[in-house]
Design a protein around this motif. Sequence first.
Motif, PDB file in Angstrom:
ATOM      1  N   TYR A   1      -2.769   6.422 -50.800  1.00 38.79           N
ATOM      2  CA  TYR A   1      -3.230   7.765 -51.137  1.00 38.79           C
ATOM      3  C   TYR A   1      -4.509   8.044 -50.365  1.00 38.79           C
ATOM      4  O   TYR A   1      -5.113   7.130 -49.774  1.00 38.79           O
ATOM      5  N   ILE A   2      -4.918   9.309 -50.349  1.00 36.78           N
ATOM      6  CA  ILE A   2      -6.125   9.698 -49.636  1.00 36.78           C
ATOM      7  C   ILE A   2      -7.302   8.860 -50.142  1.00 36.78           C
ATOM      8  O   ILE A   2      -7.511   8.725 -51.345  1.00 36.78           O
ATOM      9  N   GLY A   3      -8.069   8.290 -49.221  1.00 39.12           N
ATOM     10  CA  GLY A   3      -9.214   7.473 -49.607  1.00 39.12           C
ATOM     11  C   GLY A   3      -8.867   6.042 -49.950  1.00 39.12           C
ATOM     12  O   GLY A   3      -9.746   5.245 -50.290  1.00 39.12           O
ATOM     13  N   GLY A   4      -7.590   5.678 -49.850  1.00 39.71           N
ATOM     14  CA  GLY A   4      -7.165   4.338 -50.233  1.00 39.71           C
ATOM     15  C   GLY A   4      -7.744   3.231 -49.365  1.00 39.71           C
ATOM     16  O   GLY A   4      -8.026   2.132 -49.845  1.00 39.71           O
ATOM     17  N   LEU A   5      -7.932   3.507 -48.082  1.00 39.01           N
ATOM     18  CA  LEU A   5      -8.445   2.491 -47.161  1.00 39.01           C
ATOM     19  C   LEU A   5      -9.873   2.082 -47.528  1.00 39.01           C
ATOM     20  O   LEU A   5     -10.192   0.887 -47.610  1.00 39.01           O
ATOM     21  N   SER A   6     -10.733   3.050 -47.764  1.00 40.16           N
ATOM     22  CA  SER A   6     -12.120   2.728 -48.107  1.00 40.16           C
ATOM     23  C   SER A   6     -12.219   2.137 -49.513  1.00 40.16           C
ATOM     24  O   SER A   6     -13.058   1.257 -49.772  1.00 40.16           O
ATOM     25  N   TYR A   7     -11.395   2.605 -50.443  1.00 44.39           N
ATOM     26  CA  TYR A   7     -11.364   2.047 -51.802  1.00 44.39           C
ATOM     27  C   TYR A   7     -10.992   0.567 -51.763  1.00 44.39           C
ATOM     28  O   TYR A   7     -11.647  -0.275 -52.397  1.00 44.39           O
ATOM     29  N   HIS A   8      -9.961   0.238 -51.014  1.00 44.16           N
ATOM     30  CA  HIS A   8      -9.519  -1.149 -50.825  1.00 44.16           C
ATOM     31  C   HIS A   8     -10.646  -1.984 -50.214  1.00 44.16           C
ATOM     32  O   HIS A   8     -10.935  -3.099 -50.672  1.00 44.16           O
TER      33      HIS A   8
ATOM     34  N   THR B   1     -21.333  -0.327 -35.220  1.00 39.59           N
ATOM     35  CA  THR B   1     -20.850   0.556 -34.155  1.00 39.59           C
ATOM     36  C   THR B   1     -19.397   0.947 -34.399  1.00 39.59           C
ATOM     37  O   THR B   1     -19.006   2.114 -34.233  1.00 39.59           O
ATOM     38  N   MET B   2     -18.588  -0.020 -34.817  1.00 37.21           N
ATOM     39  CA  MET B   2     -17.182   0.256 -35.135  1.00 37.21           C
ATOM     40  C   MET B   2     -17.096   1.196 -36.348  1.00 37.21           C
ATOM     41  O   MET B   2     -16.318   2.155 -36.345  1.00 37.21           O
ATOM     42  N   TYR B   3     -17.904   0.937 -37.341  1.00 41.22           N
ATOM     43  CA  TYR B   3     -17.914   1.767 -38.559  1.00 41.22           C
ATOM     44  C   TYR B   3     -18.283   3.211 -38.232  1.00 41.22           C
ATOM     45  O   TYR B   3     -17.616   4.154 -38.682  1.00 41.22           O
ATOM     46  N   GLN B   4     -19.327   3.404 -37.448  1.00 42.75           N
ATOM     47  CA  GLN B   4     -19.764   4.753 -37.112  1.00 42.75           C
ATOM     48  C   GLN B   4     -18.709   5.509 -36.313  1.00 42.75           C
ATOM     49  O   GLN B   4     -18.536   6.728 -36.476  1.00 42.75           O
ATOM     50  N   LYS B   5     -17.971   4.800 -35.483  1.00 44.85           N
ATOM     51  CA  LYS B   5     -16.946   5.451 -34.657  1.00 44.85           C
ATOM     52  C   LYS B   5     -15.824   6.040 -35.513  1.00 44.85           C
ATOM     53  O   LYS B   5     -15.313   7.128 -35.227  1.00 44.85           O
ATOM     54  N   PHE B   6     -15.440   5.322 -36.558  1.00 45.49           N
ATOM     55  CA  PHE B   6     -14.288   5.740 -37.366  1.00 45.49           C
ATOM     56  C   PHE B   6     -14.684   6.252 -38.750  1.00 45.49           C
ATOM     57  O   PHE B   6     -13.816   6.452 -39.604  1.00 45.49           O
ATOM     58  N   LYS B   7     -15.952   6.474 -38.967  1.00 53.36           N
ATOM     59  CA  LYS B   7     -16.475   6.727 -40.308  1.00 53.36           C
ATOM     60  C   LYS B   7     -15.777   7.884 -41.027  1.00 53.36           C
ATOM     61  O   LYS B   7     -15.373   7.750 -42.186  1.00 53.36           O
ATOM     62  N   GLN B   8     -15.640   9.013 -40.384  1.00 54.20           N
ATOM     63  CA  GLN B   8     -15.064  10.168 -41.072  1.00 54.20           C
ATOM     64  C   GLN B   8     -13.629   9.906 -41.495  1.00 54.20           C
ATOM     65  O   GLN B   8     -13.249  10.137 -42.653  1.00 54.20           O
ATOM     66  N   SER B   9     -12.821   9.388 -40.587  1.00 56.47           N
ATOM     67  CA  SER B   9     -11.420   9.111 -40.911  1.00 56.47           C
ATOM     68  C   SER B   9     -11.284   7.975 -41.916  1.00 56.47           C
ATOM     69  O   SER B   9     -10.372   7.975 -42.753  1.00 56.47           O
ATOM     70  N   PHE B  10     -12.192   7.018 -41.847  1.00 54.43           N
ATOM     71  CA  PHE B  10     -12.145   5.836 -42.703  1.00 54.43           C
ATOM     72  C   PHE B  10     -12.137   6.215 -44.177  1.00 54.43           C
ATOM     73  O   PHE B  10     -11.480   5.553 -44.996  1.00 54.43           O
ATOM     74  N   TYR B  11     -12.837   7.266 -44.565  1.00 52.79           N
ATOM     75  CA  TYR B  11     -12.906   7.672 -45.967  1.00 52.79           C
ATOM     76  C   TYR B  11     -11.786   8.638 -46.357  1.00 52.79           C
ATOM     77  O   TYR B  11     -11.744   9.097 -47.506  1.00 52.79           O
ATOM     78  N   LEU B  12     -10.888   8.927 -45.450  1.00 51.98           N
ATOM     79  CA  LEU B  12      -9.774   9.819 -45.740  1.00 51.98           C
ATOM     80  C   LEU B  12      -8.425   9.103 -45.770  1.00 51.98           C
ATOM     81  O   LEU B  12      -7.554   9.427 -46.564  1.00 51.98           O
ATOM     82  N   TYR B  13      -8.268   8.116 -44.908  1.00 55.11           N
ATOM     83  CA  TYR B  13      -6.944   7.523 -44.723  1.00 55.11           C
ATOM     84  C   TYR B  13      -6.525   6.612 -45.874  1.00 55.11           C
ATOM     85  O   TYR B  13      -7.363   5.980 -46.524  1.00 55.11           O
ATOM     86  N   PRO B  14      -5.219   6.536 -46.120  1.00 59.00           N
ATOM     87  CA  PRO B  14      -4.708   5.542 -47.070  1.00 59.00           C
ATOM     88  C   PRO B  14      -4.722   4.161 -46.423  1.00 59.00           C
ATOM     89  O   PRO B  14      -4.890   4.034 -45.211  1.00 59.00           O
ATOM     90  N   ALA B  15      -4.535   3.133 -47.247  1.00 55.90           N
ATOM     91  CA  ALA B  15      -4.461   1.775 -46.711  1.00 55.90           C
ATOM     92  C   ALA B  15      -3.052   1.443 -46.233  1.00 55.90           C
ATOM     93  O   ALA B  15      -2.857   0.479 -45.498  1.00 55.90           O
ATOM     94  N   ALA B  16      -2.081   2.241 -46.645  1.00 58.04           N
ATOM     95  CA  ALA B  16      -0.680   2.009 -46.256  1.00 58.04           C
ATOM     96  C   ALA B  16       0.116   3.271 -46.549  1.00 58.04           C
ATOM     97  O   ALA B  16      -0.375   4.192 -47.218  1.00 58.04           O
ATOM     98  N   THR B  17       1.358   3.311 -46.065  1.00 67.83           N
ATOM     99  CA  THR B  17       2.216   4.450 -46.356  1.00 67.83           C
ATOM    100  C   THR B  17       2.921   4.281 -47.695  1.00 67.83           C
ATOM    101  O   THR B  17       3.437   5.241 -48.263  1.00 67.83           O
ATOM    102  N   LYS B  18       2.968   3.052 -48.195  1.00 66.92           N
ATOM    103  CA  LYS B  18       3.553   2.773 -49.511  1.00 66.92           C
ATOM    104  C   LYS B  18       3.025   1.423 -49.992  1.00 66.92           C
ATOM    105  O   LYS B  18       2.229   0.778 -49.313  1.00 66.92           O
ATOM    106  N   PHE B  19       3.401   1.039 -51.164  1.00 65.16           N
ATOM    107  CA  PHE B  19       3.039  -0.237 -51.801  1.00 65.16           C
ATOM    108  C   PHE B  19       1.618  -0.250 -52.359  1.00 65.16           C
ATOM    109  O   PHE B  19       1.438  -0.252 -53.562  1.00 65.16           O
ATOM    110  N   HIS B  20       0.557  -0.280 -51.516  1.00 60.33           N
ATOM    111  CA  HIS B  20      -0.772  -0.390 -52.129  1.00 60.33           C
ATOM    112  C   HIS B  20      -1.757   0.588 -51.495  1.00 60.33           C
ATOM    113  O   HIS B  20      -1.766   0.791 -50.304  1.00 60.33           O
TER     114      HIS B  20
END
Length: 302
Positions: free
Chosen positions: A144-151, A122-141
């Motif tokens: 970049y685009i898609g960094g959150l889902s890649y991590h 349920t949590m995944y479906q709520k944020f699914k579209q943004s989840f594959y776009l957002y970075p995991a951080a603003t710097k360090f690791h």
Amino acid sequence: MELTTFYAKIETINTTTYDTNTIRVTAEDKEGYTLRIHENEEVVAGAIYFFESEPVVFKEKEQLEVQNFTHIDQMDIPFKRRQELMETFYEYAPVDTEDIKTTIEEYLDSISNDTIKVLVDTMYQKFKQSFYLYPAATKFHHAYIGGLSYHTATMMKLTDGFLAVYPFLNKDLLIGGILLHDICKVEELSNYAGPEYTKEGRLIGHITMAVKELEVIAEQLGKRHTEELLLLQHMILSHHYYGNYGSPKKTNIPEALILHFIDNIDSKMTVLQETLDQTEEGEFTSPIPVLDREKYYKSKLK
């Protein structure tokens, strides 16, 4: 007159003394164009839009005048096409997004505990579209685009070895905790392109946001007083381990400890790999902030 249609990212916006402003854009074919747009229309530099325009002559120069435009986030675009556009215009995760999505969803499908499954999905479906776009951080690791889902996908892969060696670990908890631990970075950060921390991100943070969001979902699903909810919330709360890094609790279940270790391993090894890729063989890297500013040697061994 036939309209010219194309996707483009706005590079600059210039106001004029006329009733139209000029915007400089880079189109999907990498060509640059100057568009005229009515002064009352609001657009954002750095964002991608779908433009419908027609050619005009202004001060003896041929330009394109915008008739209609739509921000890409307001469009119903197939997942693969959206990712193609993101890869065209932004620095993107160095792997295929379809592969990332397949990996994550295969691990989520493997969850057998019904309560963990419904809470996490349920949590995944709520944020699914943004989840594959957002970075995991603003710097360090993974900044970049898609960094959150890649991590997230890499962390899920790392669980295989830990589960094989330590079979007392609960796989469902571990997979669920990995999916949830950073998912509210989509609300902590202002956007996926050149993000900054939002007011809520600075004052509350993604850890507390995720715990609150999961609590609301559990209440709606009738899972408010379950052991599974309690354990998942603990994993979110403790994954940074240290209070000065944002965790109000240290780890008190084995799955939370492994989540912390895996998170730490992937974030640091990704930065190390990226730094070594820019270093000549037989040389040391520059000081790496996330590794206590140590310099790492790139060996000549194959």
